[in-house]
Design a protein around this motif. Structure first.
Motif, PDB file in Angstrom:
ATOM      1  N   ARG A 168      98.450  54.973 -15.753  1.00 33.92           N
ATOM      2  CA  ARG A 168      98.615  53.641 -15.179  1.00 33.92           C
ATOM      3  C   ARG A 168      99.115  53.740 -13.741  1.00 33.92           C
ATOM      4  NH1 ARG A 168     104.127  52.511 -15.497  1.00 33.92           N
ATOM      5  NH2 ARG A 168     105.275  53.847 -16.959  1.00 33.92           N
ATOM      6  N   GLN A 169      98.904  52.673 -12.972  1.00 37.02           N
ATOM      7  CA  GLN A 169      99.338  52.640 -11.582  1.00 37.02           C
ATOM      8  C   GLN A 169     100.758  52.104 -11.467  1.00 37.02           C
ATOM      9  OE1 GLN A 169      96.490  50.440  -9.287  1.00 37.02           O
ATOM     10  NE2 GLN A 169      95.068  52.161  -9.161  1.00 37.02           N
ATOM     11  N   GLY A 170     101.506  52.684 -10.545  1.00 39.52           N
ATOM     12  CA  GLY A 170     102.864  52.215 -10.301  1.00 39.52           C
ATOM     13  C   GLY A 170     102.898  51.056  -9.332  1.00 39.52           C
ATOM     14  N   LYS A 171     104.102  50.743  -8.840  1.00 42.02           N
ATOM     15  CA  LYS A 171     104.259  49.600  -7.939  1.00 42.02           C
ATOM     16  C   LYS A 171     103.546  49.820  -6.609  1.00 42.02           C
ATOM     17  CE  LYS A 171     108.738  48.268  -9.901  1.00 42.02           C
ATOM     18  NZ  LYS A 171     110.190  48.034  -9.637  1.00 42.02           N
ATOM     19  N   GLY A 172     103.508  51.043  -6.133  1.00 43.67           N
ATOM     20  CA  GLY A 172     102.847  51.328  -4.860  1.00 43.67           C
ATOM     21  C   GLY A 172     101.371  51.620  -4.990  1.00 43.67           C
ATOM     22  N   ASP A 199     119.502  75.722 -22.116  1.00 44.96           N
ATOM     23  CA  ASP A 199     120.646  74.809 -22.140  1.00 44.96           C
ATOM     24  C   ASP A 199     120.532  73.644 -21.163  1.00 44.96           C
ATOM     25  OD1 ASP A 199     120.762  76.325 -19.894  1.00 44.96           O
ATOM     26  OD2 ASP A 199     122.860  76.951 -20.133  1.00 44.96           O
ATOM     27  N   ARG A 200     119.380  73.436 -20.523  1.00 43.26           N
ATOM     28  CA  ARG A 200     119.270  72.299 -19.600  1.00 43.26           C
ATOM     29  C   ARG A 200     117.809  71.891 -19.422  1.00 43.26           C
ATOM     30  NH1 ARG A 200     121.529  76.056 -16.345  1.00 43.26           N
ATOM     31  NH2 ARG A 200     123.338  74.726 -16.014  1.00 43.26           N
ATOM     32  N   VAL A 201     117.639  70.618 -18.992  1.00 40.51           N
ATOM     33  CA  VAL A 201     116.330  70.061 -18.632  1.00 40.51           C
ATOM     34  C   VAL A 201     116.437  69.510 -17.226  1.00 40.51           C
ATOM     35  CG1 VAL A 201     114.567  68.322 -19.132  1.00 40.51           C
ATOM     36  CG2 VAL A 201     115.755  69.472 -21.014  1.00 40.51           C
ATOM     37  N   VAL A 202     115.536  69.934 -16.329  1.00 44.51           N
ATOM     38  CA  VAL A 202     115.524  69.476 -14.942  1.00 44.51           C
ATOM     39  C   VAL A 202     114.278  68.613 -14.740  1.00 44.51           C
ATOM     40  CG1 VAL A 202     115.492  70.152 -12.517  1.00 44.51           C
ATOM     41  CG2 VAL A 202     116.727  71.557 -14.194  1.00 44.51           C
ATOM     42  N   LEU A 203     114.470  67.388 -14.220  1.00 40.52           N
ATOM     43  CA  LEU A 203     113.382  66.467 -13.943  1.00 40.52           C
ATOM     44  C   LEU A 203     113.313  66.200 -12.443  1.00 40.52           C
ATOM     45  CD1 LEU A 203     113.977  63.899 -16.845  1.00 40.52           C
ATOM     46  CD2 LEU A 203     112.287  65.738 -16.777  1.00 40.52           C
ATOM     47  N   VAL A 204     112.137  66.331 -11.863  1.00 42.41           N
ATOM     48  CA  VAL A 204     111.928  66.126 -10.426  1.00 42.41           C
ATOM     49  C   VAL A 204     111.018  64.920 -10.256  1.00 42.41           C
ATOM     50  CG1 VAL A 204     111.082  67.104  -8.275  1.00 42.41           C
ATOM     51  CG2 VAL A 204     112.175  68.585  -9.974  1.00 42.41           C
ATOM     52  N   ASP A 205     111.534  63.904  -9.553  1.00 43.34           N
ATOM     53  CA  ASP A 205     110.784  62.656  -9.386  1.00 43.34           C
ATOM     54  C   ASP A 205     110.917  62.193  -7.944  1.00 43.34           C
ATOM     55  OD1 ASP A 205     109.475  60.269  -9.665  1.00 43.34           O
ATOM     56  OD2 ASP A 205     111.131  59.260 -10.695  1.00 43.34           O
ATOM     57  N   ASP A 206     109.772  61.978  -7.282  1.00 45.45           N
ATOM     58  CA  ASP A 206     109.787  61.489  -5.904  1.00 45.45           C
ATOM     59  C   ASP A 206     109.792  59.965  -5.831  1.00 45.45           C
ATOM     60  OD1 ASP A 206     109.752  64.070  -5.078  1.00 45.45           O
ATOM     61  OD2 ASP A 206     107.590  64.154  -4.698  1.00 45.45           O
ATOM     62  N   GLY A 207     109.608  59.298  -6.956  1.00 49.85           N
ATOM     63  CA  GLY A 207     109.542  57.838  -6.949  1.00 49.85           C
ATOM     64  C   GLY A 207     110.525  57.233  -7.931  1.00 49.85           C
ATOM     65  N   ASP A 208     110.057  56.219  -8.652  1.00 49.96           N
ATOM     66  CA  ASP A 208     110.923  55.525  -9.615  1.00 49.96           C
ATOM     67  C   ASP A 208     110.354  55.646 -11.022  1.00 49.96           C
ATOM     68  OD1 ASP A 208     108.673  54.070  -9.192  1.00 49.96           O
ATOM     69  OD2 ASP A 208     109.679  52.130  -8.963  1.00 49.96           O
ATOM     70  N   PHE A 209     109.882  56.843 -11.359  1.00 50.07           N
ATOM     71  CA  PHE A 209     109.270  57.062 -12.659  1.00 50.07           C
ATOM     72  C   PHE A 209     110.303  57.454 -13.717  1.00 50.07           C
ATOM     73  CE2 PHE A 209     106.926  60.514 -15.195  1.00 50.07           C
ATOM     74  CZ  PHE A 209     106.710  59.656 -16.254  1.00 50.07           C
ATOM     75  N   VAL A 210     111.139  58.441 -13.428  1.00 54.90           N
ATOM     76  CA  VAL A 210     112.042  59.004 -14.428  1.00 54.90           C
ATOM     77  C   VAL A 210     113.230  58.087 -14.718  1.00 54.90           C
ATOM     78  CG1 VAL A 210     113.602  60.930 -14.931  1.00 54.90           C
ATOM     79  CG2 VAL A 210     111.366  61.364 -13.884  1.00 54.90           C
TER      80      VAL A 210
END
Length: 361
Positions: free
Chosen positions: A36-40, A53-64
């Motif tokens: 699906r398309q986001g706001k932009g 022991d960890r989860v790293v999430l990288v997000d350049d927008g407002d997804f995560v």
């Protein structure tokens, strides 16, 4: 420094194009891209990295961030476990997908009702967009299924047996959603076929009208050309000459109409006759170096031969098309009609050969 060496494998979100999972020696990394398309106007994407022991999430927008907020709001039990957090995160990704697929189905139903109501204008653009969208969702679930398989296999040993069972449940949900998207793709294809059928019906109606008009004026054209010749004809001095010729022309056209399976078939036969007559006349058609009687004989000869051979080939194709598709029916019709046409043409060739060597004394 060991943690830094692991974190460097986290893929950036801006370069993400597909959903994938890659197993490394000390971590599991990949990307997620939603259809699906986001706001932009861009597709939401993120990169992720999983260690023991960890989860790293990288997000350049407002997804995560909205997904994490819903996790906190729903109070999903993660129990400080990497596997359970990852399962809850993926579950949130597909939580509302069934509603989105239902919305796509409703749009498809509206287009189907539009076709059934014979409202064919403004159909192609929405249908094309809908088919692209269903294809994007199907591709997304196929890729997400591959990610679920990697998590379920647990090659690094990061997850417990209970957590791998959760990933197996997640995989089953993704498979069901993929099947739903596949059904939507097939449904859109059926609607497109209905639309094409309606277009064909409209074209057939137009061709039917044109064929009827052509058929009506064909006898008049034949009579005009015939009686425009500059020599005496016996029927001109006969009392019933004109009525007999008119009735004969109408009977020929009527026979063609009633023995043909479609009106357009008559037009095809007439075109074949006209082209064959012009080819047989050769350069004489332009230069006019032969008599008008020879021209008349040429036209009459091609009327008999071309129509005869065209009818043989046409009927062969109709018989073969009942059990084969168009291409195979054409091949079979040609292979079976050529021997019949060749044997029939031997009589004509023999007659023309004898005529060429005749001596008039």
């Amino acid at each position: 420094s060991g943690l830094g060496e692991v974190l460097c494998h986290t893929p950036p979100a801006r370069d993400a194009r597909v959903c994938k999972a890659e197993v490394r020696s000390a971590c599991l990394s990949g990307t997620l891209v939603l259809p699906r398309q986001g706001k932009g106007g861009e597709r939401p994407a993120c990169g992720y990295l999983v260690t023991k022991d960890r989860v790293v999430l990288v997000d350049d927008g407002d997804f995560v961030q909205p997904v994490l907020k819903r996790l906190i709001k729903d109070k999903r039990p993660t129990e400080h476990s990497v596997g359970r957090f990852l399962y809850a995160f993926f579950e949130q990704l597909i939580a509302r997908d069934l509603h989105r697929l239902e919305e796509i189905e409703e749009r498809a139903e509206q287009l189907e009702d539009q076709v059934l109501a014979h409202e064919l204008e403004d159909f192609s653009a929405p249908m094309t967009a809908l088919r692209k969208q269903t294809m994007a969702w199907f591709r997304y679930y196929s890729q997400l299924d591959d990610v679920a398989c990697e998590l379920k296999e647990n090659e690094n040993g990061f997850f417990t047996e209970g957590e791998t069972m959760l990933f197996r449940l997640f995989e089953d949900r993704v498979i069901r959603l993929r099947e739903e998207s596949q059904l939507l793709r097939e449904y859109c294809g059926q609607i497109q076929s209905m639309f094409q059928s309606e277009i064909d019906i409209r074209q057939n109606r137009i061709m039917q009208i044109l064929t009827i008009v052509t058929t009506i004026f064909l006898p008049l054209t034949l009579l005009t050309g015939w009686y425009g010749m500059n020599f005496d004809m016996p029927e001109l001095s006969w009392e019933y000459g004109y009525p007999v010729v008119i009735v004969l022309a109408v009977v020929i056209v009527a026979v063609l109409l009633f023995t043909s399976k479609s009106y357009f078939e008559v037009v095809i036969l007439l075109i074949v006759f006209a082209v064959a007559a012009v080819l047989n006349m050769g350069t004489n058609c332009l230069c006019g170096t032969i008599s008008f009687i020879s021209n008349a004989v040429t036209v009459i000869l091609q009327l008999a031969l071309a129509i005869d051979y065209a009818i043989i080939l046409c009927h062969r194709f109709s018989d073969e098309h009942e059990t084969k598709d168009t291409r195979e029916a054409c091949i079979a019709a040609l292979s079976k009609a050529i021997p019949e046409i060749s044997s029939s043409s031997l009589t004509t060739i023999s007659g023309l050969g004898a005529l060429a060597f005749m001596h008039f004394g």
